[in-house]
Design an enzyme around this catalytic site. Sequence first.
Site, PDB file in Angstrom:
ATOM      1  N   LEU A 318       0.809  -1.212   0.000  1.00 54.87           N
ATOM      2  CA  LEU A 318       0.000   0.000   0.000  1.00 54.87           C
ATOM      3  C   LEU A 318       0.839   1.257   0.000  1.00 54.87           C
ATOM      4  O   LEU A 318       0.333   2.358  -0.158  1.00 54.87           O
ATOM      5  CB  LEU A 318      -0.900   0.016   1.236  1.00 54.87           C
ATOM      6  CG  LEU A 318      -2.138  -0.865   1.119  1.00 54.87           C
ATOM      7  CD1 LEU A 318      -2.873  -0.894   2.433  1.00 54.87           C
ATOM      8  CD2 LEU A 318      -3.056  -0.362   0.027  1.00 54.87           C
ATOM      9  N   ARG A 319       2.134   1.080   0.191  1.00 53.07           N
ATOM     10  CA  ARG A 319       2.986   2.253   0.342  1.00 53.07           C
ATOM     11  C   ARG A 319       2.913   3.170  -0.874  1.00 53.07           C
ATOM     12  O   ARG A 319       2.865   4.388  -0.759  1.00 53.07           O
ATOM     13  CB  ARG A 319       4.426   1.824   0.583  1.00 53.07           C
ATOM     14  CG  ARG A 319       5.210   2.836   1.361  1.00 53.07           C
ATOM     15  CD  ARG A 319       6.675   2.635   1.152  1.00 53.07           C
ATOM     16  NE  ARG A 319       7.186   1.465   1.840  1.00 53.07           N
ATOM     17  CZ  ARG A 319       7.640   1.506   3.086  1.00 53.07           C
ATOM     18  NH1 ARG A 319       7.618   2.624   3.754  1.00 53.07           N
ATOM     19  NH2 ARG A 319       8.123   0.442   3.654  1.00 53.07           N
ATOM     20  N   GLY A 320       2.884   2.550  -2.051  1.00 56.35           N
ATOM     21  CA  GLY A 320       2.848   3.335  -3.281  1.00 56.35           C
ATOM     22  C   GLY A 320       1.589   4.182  -3.365  1.00 56.35           C
ATOM     23  O   GLY A 320       1.643   5.376  -3.674  1.00 56.35           O
TER      24      GLY A 320
END
Lengths: 380, 586
Positions: A318-320
Amino acid sequence: MTLDERSAPMPLSEPETGEGGIVRLPPRAARKPSPRPRTSLPEAAPVFPFSAIVGQDEMKRALLIAAVDPSVGGVLALGDRGTGKSTAIRALAALLPPMKAVAGCPYSCDPAGSASACPHCAAGSPRHGRLVPIPVVDLPLGATEDRVVGALDLERALTAGIKAFEPGLLARANRGFLYIDEVNLLEDHLVDLLLDVAASGVNTVEREGLSLRHPARFVLVGSGNPEEGELRPQLLDRFGLAVEVTTPTDIPTRIEVVRRRDAFERDPGGFAAAQAGAEKALRRRITAARARLAEVTVPDASLEAAARLCLALGTDGLRGELTLIRAARALAALEGEESVGLAQIRGVAPSALRHRLRRNPLDEAGSTARVARAVAEVLA
Amino acid sequence: MSPPPEPEAGRAAWDRALRVATLLSADPHGCGGVRLRARPGPVRDAWLAALSAARASGRPVRRMPAGIADDRLLGGLDLPATLAAGRPVLQRGLLAEADGGLVIVPMAERLDGATAARLAACLDTGRVSVARDGLAARLPARIGLILLDEGDEDEAPPAALLERLAFRLDLDGVSLRDIVPDAAPRDANPARPAGTQSRSAAVTSHRPGHTTTWIESLCLTACAFGVASLRAPILALRIARLAAALDGESEPGEAHAVEAAELVLAPRATRLPEPQAGPADQPEPASADAPADRDGDGDRPIDDVVLAAVRAAIPPGLLALLAAGRVRSAKTGKSGAAAALARSGRPVGSRPGDPRRARLDLMATLRAAAPWQRLRMPREAGRIAIRTDDLRITRYRQRSESTTIFAVDASGSSAIERLAEAKGAVEALLAESYARRDRVALIAFRGAGADIVLPPTRSLVRAKRGLAGLPGGGGTPLAAGLDAALALALAIRRGGGSPLVVLLTDGRANVGRSGEPGRARAGEEALAAARAFREEGLAALLVDTASRPQEAARRLAEAMAARYLPLPQANAASLGAAVRAAAPAA
C-alpha cells in the site's frame, strides 16, 4: 539547473552557517556544555539559488512536495552526471522557511509538541520556542557510525567526568532533511542503520555505556548515478519519491544553464541578490501550501483513480498508493487547489511509482515509460 | 601506445601539455584538474617538472598513494596527539593539506568508486567534511587533481571523476626529442597544434565578441561533437575566462574561446559533427567547407571557427575511432563493485565488530581506545586499556570475479556438432579460469524451454558431469534462452560479480515463450528479450554458429548490443580466444 558549487567563495572560518540551514558546530573549546549554538536565519551564503535552476522540473517539484509534506517520505534523484542534483538539494536548504524549535534543544523539538519526546526536553528545562533554519544535514562520504548515531561526549567525559551524550548527524537532521550524495556508494552497515531510524523516526543509542532514545524524523534525500551501482531494493523502497534526472538536450536550455552558472561564478552575491525576489516568492508559496495542506480534500474519485493506477502497475503493498495520494495532496496545496484532482495524480504518478514496479524482463520499456503508459490508460 | 605519427604532432601535443600546466597552475581548483595519459618515463616526469616550475607561487602538491585509507584522505584522529593530550585531536587529511594546490593520483585507472566519490565531492564543494572517530570538522580543500593514467585502452579512471576535470592529455605520442626546450622563450600563449597554427596567428583577440556569444558557441560545439554533460561547456567557459585573465584581459576573446574548446571539448568528442547540417539550427553558409578552408575565416560565423578548431584538435587516435563510429557515449559502469562481507580482498576501512568473526584492525582499535586512556587510568604505566567497545574489524572488498555464461542453442537446427564444440570451449575455458578464479555457467535451450545445465561454478568435475549429460535436438526457444541468461547474469551482478554472456546460436527462433511453435512470433520475442541486455548494459558476445553468417543472428546481436562473431568453423580454441577478447575488464 546548475552544477557544482566549486567557484563559490566558501566561508572558511568556524562557526559557520554554510549552505543555508546547515549549522556547523564551532570548535569544541569554544562551545558551552549543552546548548547547540545556532544562528537564527540562514546567512546570505553563496549557494546557487533554487529558483534559478533551469529545467529539471520533476526534481524541483519533488523537493518542494517533500518540503510541504515531510510524510511523503524522502526523495531519490538518480540520473546523469552534471545535471545539478546536488546543487538543487543544497539550494533547498537556503530556500526553506524557518521553523520553530525549542531553544537549546539539540534535537530541535517542536515547542508545541510533547515534552517527553527527547532527553533534553524531558529533563524539564524551560521550552522557549525560537525560529531556526530547517536543518539540511549532509552525510559526508566516509562518515563513521559514531558521528551518525551520536556517541559519548569525550571532551566532557574526560575533563569533567560527566557521562553525556553528544548528538550525531541523525539528531541534527530531526525535523529536517538528511542528504546523502552518491547514495549508492554508502556503506552497507550505515544503510541498515539509516533504514531502521528512517522507518521508526527514533534513534536508539546503545553504546559506550549510554542508553537513550531521541526523535529522528527526517526526510531522506539521496542522489546518485545509477552507473555507479545499483541501490538495494529496501533502500529504494524507503524513498517516497524517485525522480529521474537527465541532461537537457535542447540547445537554448543548455546555453541558459551555462550562462547562469557563469553569472553565478563571477558574482555569487549579485546573482543571489537578483534572484532574491523569486526565492522569497517560492518560500512564501511553501509556507502557504503547508498551512493549506490539512484543508486539501481528497475526493473519492481521486482515491479510486490512484487505486486503479497502482493496481494496473502491480505495485507492491500500500505504500505506493499512500505516497501517491500524499504527494498529490501536497502538489494541490502548492498549486493553490482545494482538492486533489486527476491532474495532480497524473503529475506525481511517475515520481511516486516508478521505483516500486517489479522488474519485468519481458518488458523492455523503462519503468518511467510503463508508468506513463498506465497513466494514459487508467486516467484517460 | 601508438607510434608517434610525425614530429610536429608530438611537438604540438607537448606544447599543448605545457599550456595545460600553465593554466592548471594558475587555478587548480577552477580547472578541476587533468587526466594525464602516459606511461611512466622521462616525458611524464618532464611534464610534472614543468608543472612545478610553473607553480612558483608555492601551492602545495601532494601525491596520493594508491589504496589510501579514509583517515589519511579525509582526516581522522591523531593517535599520538590524542594520547598525549587526553582529548580527541584531529589530524588533517591529505585533501585538506593540499588546499589551494594539486593532488597527484597515480594509477588513476585503478581508482575505486568510493575514493573517486570522495575526490569528486571535494572538487564540487571545495572542502572536505570529516565525520569520523568522534570528530566533526569541515576543512577547506580547494584542490585540483592530476590523474596519472597508465591504463590500457579499455581501462579508464572513474567517469564521475573524469567529468569534473577540465583537461585530458595524452603524452604517449610525445618523444624525448619533442620536449627539448626551445631556444626562444615561450610566450603565455604558446604555439598551437600544427594544423591550426596559421589560423590562430591570424585571429588573435582582435575580434572581441560578447561573452554571451562564446557561451553559445561553446554549447553548440559541445553538442555538435556529442558531448552530453553540461559540465564540459561550463568548464570550457571557465578555462576561456582563465586564459583571458592570464593575458590580462577582462573578457575572453576569440583566441581564448578557441583554445578552451580545443583543450576541453576536443578530447571529449564522441562523434564528428554532420558536415552539411552544422551544429543545430544555425544558418551557416560556409559550413560545408569549414574544415578545409582556412583562409577566408575573417567572415565566418564564430561557431564555425570554434567548431573547426575542435575538429583540428581532436587527438588522432580518437579521430580514427570516431570515424569508425566506435566510441560509445556512455560507458556502462562496473556495478556491484562492492561485494558482500568478505574476509579477504583489499581492506576498505574498519567498523566496530567482533574480531572472532572477522579480522581485527589493530590500528583502528588503538585509535578508538586512545582518547579514553586517561579516564580508564591503566593500573600499569605503558599499558593501553582496551575494552570491547573499542574493537574494530577490517572490512574487505573482494575483486569482483567474472562469470562467463554460455547460452547454447541445443536445438536440431543448430546441429549437434556445434554443441560438441560449445562443450569443448566451456571445458577449455573452465580449465583456464580455474587458474584465474573465474566462473563458468551453462544454459541450454531446446524444445520448449531453457535449462540451467550448469550453475555458476569453478568446479571442473561438476562442469564435466553437467556437460556430458547435455541433450540436443528439437525446436529453438531463443527468447526463453535469452530470458534465462539475463536472469542469471543479473543475479550474478547483484552478487557483485561481472557477468559475460556468450550466446551460441544461429538466430533462427521458432518456439515462442509460451512453448508454442511459430517462427514470426518467436523471432519478435527473441528480439525483445535481446533488447533487455542492451538496457541492462550487460557484456555479451554472440557467436553465429550457422555454417553461413545469418542476418537474423546479426540483428539479434545488434539488439543485444553484443559483439557479433560469425564463426562458421567454430572450434574450441578459437571460441576460447573470442571469449577472452570480449570479457569485461574486471
